[in-house]
Write an enzyme that holds these catalytic residues in place. Structure first.
Site, PDB file in Angstrom:
ATOM      1  N   ARG A   1      -0.959 -32.170  42.428  1.00 14.37           N
ATOM      2  CA  ARG A   1       0.285 -31.067  42.364  1.00 14.37           C
ATOM      3  C   ARG A   1       0.905 -31.548  41.484  1.00 14.37           C
ATOM      4  O   ARG A   1       1.470 -32.840  41.021  1.00 14.37           O
ATOM      5  CB  ARG A   1       0.932 -31.086  44.029  1.00 14.37           C
ATOM      6  CG  ARG A   1       0.337 -30.620  44.643  1.00 14.37           C
ATOM      7  CD  ARG A   1       0.725 -30.482  45.679  1.00 14.37           C
ATOM      8  NE  ARG A   1       0.403 -30.196  47.029  1.00 14.37           N
ATOM      9  CZ  ARG A   1      -0.728 -30.696  47.762  1.00 14.37           C
ATOM     10  NH1 ARG A   1      -0.271 -32.240  48.039  1.00 14.37           N
ATOM     11  NH2 ARG A   1      -1.317 -30.247  48.753  1.00 14.37           N
TER      12      ARG A   1
ATOM     13  N   LYS B   1       2.443 -34.553  50.410  1.00 14.47           N
ATOM     14  CA  LYS B   1       3.630 -33.475  50.938  1.00 14.47           C
ATOM     15  C   LYS B   1       2.903 -34.162  52.441  1.00 14.47           C
ATOM     16  O   LYS B   1       2.580 -35.342  52.741  1.00 14.47           O
ATOM     17  CB  LYS B   1       2.444 -32.123  51.362  1.00 14.47           C
ATOM     18  CG  LYS B   1       2.621 -31.489  50.624  1.00 14.47           C
ATOM     19  CD  LYS B   1       1.801 -29.876  50.705  1.00 14.47           C
ATOM     20  CE  LYS B   1       2.123 -28.661  49.407  1.00 14.47           C
ATOM     21  NZ  LYS B   1       2.238 -27.318  49.817  1.00 14.47           N
TER      22      LYS B   1
ATOM     23  N   HIS C   1       0.089 -25.251  38.566  1.00 13.49           N
ATOM     24  CA  HIS C   1      -0.522 -24.718  39.574  1.00 13.49           C
ATOM     25  C   HIS C   1      -2.143 -24.047  39.183  1.00 13.49           C
ATOM     26  O   HIS C   1      -3.038 -24.017  40.297  1.00 13.49           O
ATOM     27  CB  HIS C   1       0.238 -23.722  40.765  1.00 13.49           C
ATOM     28  CG  HIS C   1      -0.599 -23.965  41.872  1.00 13.49           C
ATOM     29  ND1 HIS C   1      -0.717 -24.766  42.885  1.00 13.49           N
ATOM     30  CD2 HIS C   1      -0.561 -23.066  42.590  1.00 13.49           C
ATOM     31  CE1 HIS C   1      -1.844 -24.713  43.405  1.00 13.49           C
ATOM     32  NE2 HIS C   1      -1.873 -23.593  43.910  1.00 13.49           N
TER      33      HIS C   1
ATOM     34  N   ARG D   1      -4.437 -26.932  39.033  1.00 15.60           N
ATOM     35  CA  ARG D   1      -4.797 -27.357  40.399  1.00 15.60           C
ATOM     36  C   ARG D   1      -5.837 -26.294  41.218  1.00 15.60           C
ATOM     37  O   ARG D   1      -7.368 -26.423  41.877  1.00 15.60           O
ATOM     38  CB  ARG D   1      -3.662 -27.390  41.175  1.00 15.60           C
ATOM     39  CG  ARG D   1      -4.285 -28.104  43.358  1.00 15.60           C
ATOM     40  CD  ARG D   1      -2.366 -27.771  43.871  1.00 15.60           C
ATOM     41  NE  ARG D   1      -3.329 -28.052  45.370  1.00 15.60           N
ATOM     42  CZ  ARG D   1      -3.084 -29.063  45.968  1.00 15.60           C
ATOM     43  NH1 ARG D   1      -3.952 -29.716  45.414  1.00 15.60           N
ATOM     44  NH2 ARG D   1      -3.409 -29.196  47.311  1.00 15.60           N
TER      45      ARG D   1
ATOM     46  N   HIS E   1      -5.767 -30.562  52.064  1.00 16.49           N
ATOM     47  CA  HIS E   1      -5.295 -29.304  51.900  1.00 16.49           C
ATOM     48  C   HIS E   1      -5.829 -29.365  53.740  1.00 16.49           C
ATOM     49  O   HIS E   1      -6.233 -29.718  53.966  1.00 16.49           O
ATOM     50  CB  HIS E   1      -6.223 -28.652  51.608  1.00 16.49           C
ATOM     51  CG  HIS E   1      -5.866 -27.359  50.567  1.00 16.49           C
ATOM     52  ND1 HIS E   1      -7.642 -26.171  50.153  1.00 16.49           N
ATOM     53  CD2 HIS E   1      -4.836 -27.242  49.747  1.00 16.49           C
ATOM     54  CE1 HIS E   1      -6.836 -26.138  48.873  1.00 16.49           C
ATOM     55  NE2 HIS E   1      -5.650 -26.469  48.590  1.00 16.49           N
TER      56      HIS E   1
ATOM     57  N   TYR F   1      -9.584 -19.819  47.848  1.00 19.60           N
ATOM     58  CA  TYR F   1      -9.480 -20.261  46.202  1.00 19.60           C
ATOM     59  C   TYR F   1     -11.870 -19.894  45.735  1.00 19.60           C
ATOM     60  O   TYR F   1     -11.766 -20.259  44.478  1.00 19.60           O
ATOM     61  CB  TYR F   1      -9.369 -21.382  45.812  1.00 19.60           C
ATOM     62  CG  TYR F   1      -8.216 -21.943  45.831  1.00 19.60           C
ATOM     63  CD1 TYR F   1      -7.291 -21.774  44.697  1.00 19.60           C
ATOM     64  CD2 TYR F   1      -7.559 -22.342  47.397  1.00 19.60           C
ATOM     65  CE1 TYR F   1      -5.725 -21.985  44.422  1.00 19.60           C
ATOM     66  CE2 TYR F   1      -6.381 -22.695  47.136  1.00 19.60           C
ATOM     67  CZ  TYR F   1      -5.691 -22.317  46.084  1.00 19.60           C
ATOM     68  OH  TYR F   1      -3.844 -22.677  45.835  1.00 19.60           O
TER      69      TYR F   1
END
Length: 306
Positions: A159, A185, A254, A257, A280, A289
């Site tokens: 990210r 995150k 993004h 990514r 994720h 995706y």
């Protein structure tokens, strides 16, 4: 002798935090706190630090629904859902500390918009990714840095916030592989494999630098920012600049990514492998995706042997 200014400063330091300040302080990630602050201030129309218990008690489900509906006229469903989640979290906190009775934004009262199962971010093909790298011209420090930064993003799926927060000291080796430890995150420290092409580009860049800034990527601009950690805005601008030079439209950090995830899936990596690499939390995010999950020519049913 204590002055009036000192007394005011002491009183400020001892003043209890507002509900907004408490809520933000409880977040593990500064990026999450920043997003929550923007969403909460959008709903209430005032700074988080100025929120009172009365502000929260005055917020009814009807008011939240009206806000949601207004947002849906202007923003993507996924963005509206995220902003609504921020508000729910604030009310959940206020309810937990006994400030309000019941959460007026809970799902049974305020429904979130349906979010498409297709990722709306624009990814690139392998050819477009190579074109983006080829568009970085020159051998000056800025070009060498941008090449290393984009190689890293494309080959690891990092990210933008993770890229700018990384330090030189975060680079290392593990069981014969180049790795980079990043703050993901929730503030969790995670180890990411750095493929050889990205590692080579990184070391070329770091060997060319003469500054002592600990940041992995720094500014080389002539505006007084040289030698300082690169900002997220600068990363966005640099990627857009090279994308435009490559003739690519709507490419953002993004997008790189997204490209990492889609190309890894296209190349044969399993959803579980890509989920772990992209970090994720939910495999559903990874599946969004997967461009080939609806492929009828290579379908799960073809593998049954009954």
């Amino acid at each position: 002798m204590t002055t009036a200014v000192q007394r005011r400063e002491d009183q400020t330091a001892l003043a209890p935090a507002t509900v907004g300040e408490e809520f933000l302080a409880g977040q593990l990630s500064t990026a999450t706190a920043r997003a929550y602050r923007a969403d909460v201030e959008d709903f209430f129309g005032k700074a988080c630090e100025d929120l009172t218990a009365e502000d929260l008690r005055m917020a009814t489900p009807g008011r939240i629904v009206a806000w949601r509906n207004d947002l849906m006229q202007r923003l993507a469903p996924s963005t509206v859902a995220r902003k609504l989640s921020s508000i729910r979290s604030l009310f959940r906190h206020a309810e937990a500390v006994g400030m309000i009775e019941g959460n007026p934004a809970r799902p049974e009262l305020v429904r979130s918009p349906r979010v498409s199962q297709e990722s709306q971010t624009k990814g690139m093909t392998a050819e477009q990714a190579r074109a983006l790298l080829d568009a970085i011209e020159g051998e000056d420090l800025t070009a060498i840095r941008d090449r290393a930064m984009i190689e890293l993003a494309l080959r690891t799926g990092l990210r933008r916030a993770e890229i700018v927060a990384a330090d030189r000291a975060d680079l290392g080796d593990e069981r014969g592989h180049h790795v980079l430890t990043v703050t993901g995150k929730g503030g969790e420290r995670q180890t990411v494999k750095v493929p050889v092409p990205a590692a080579r580009a990184l070391h070329t860049y770091l060997d060319a630098r003469e500054d002592d800034c600990p940041a992995l990527f720094v500014s080389h601009a002539h505006d007084g920012s040289a030698g300082r950690r690169l900002s997220t805005k600068a990363v966005y601008r640099r990627i857009q600049r090279h994308a435009e030079a490559a003739g690519l439209e709507d490419i953002t950090p993004h997008s790189l990514r997204h490209t990492f995830v889609t190309l890894a899936l296209d190349g044969g990596a399993t959803v579980r492998q890509v989920q772990a690499a992209a970090r994720h939390a939910d495999p559903k995010t990874t599946i969004r995706y997967d461009r080939h999950r609806k492929n009828l020519d290579d379908h799960a049913s073809d593998y049954l042997r009954i």
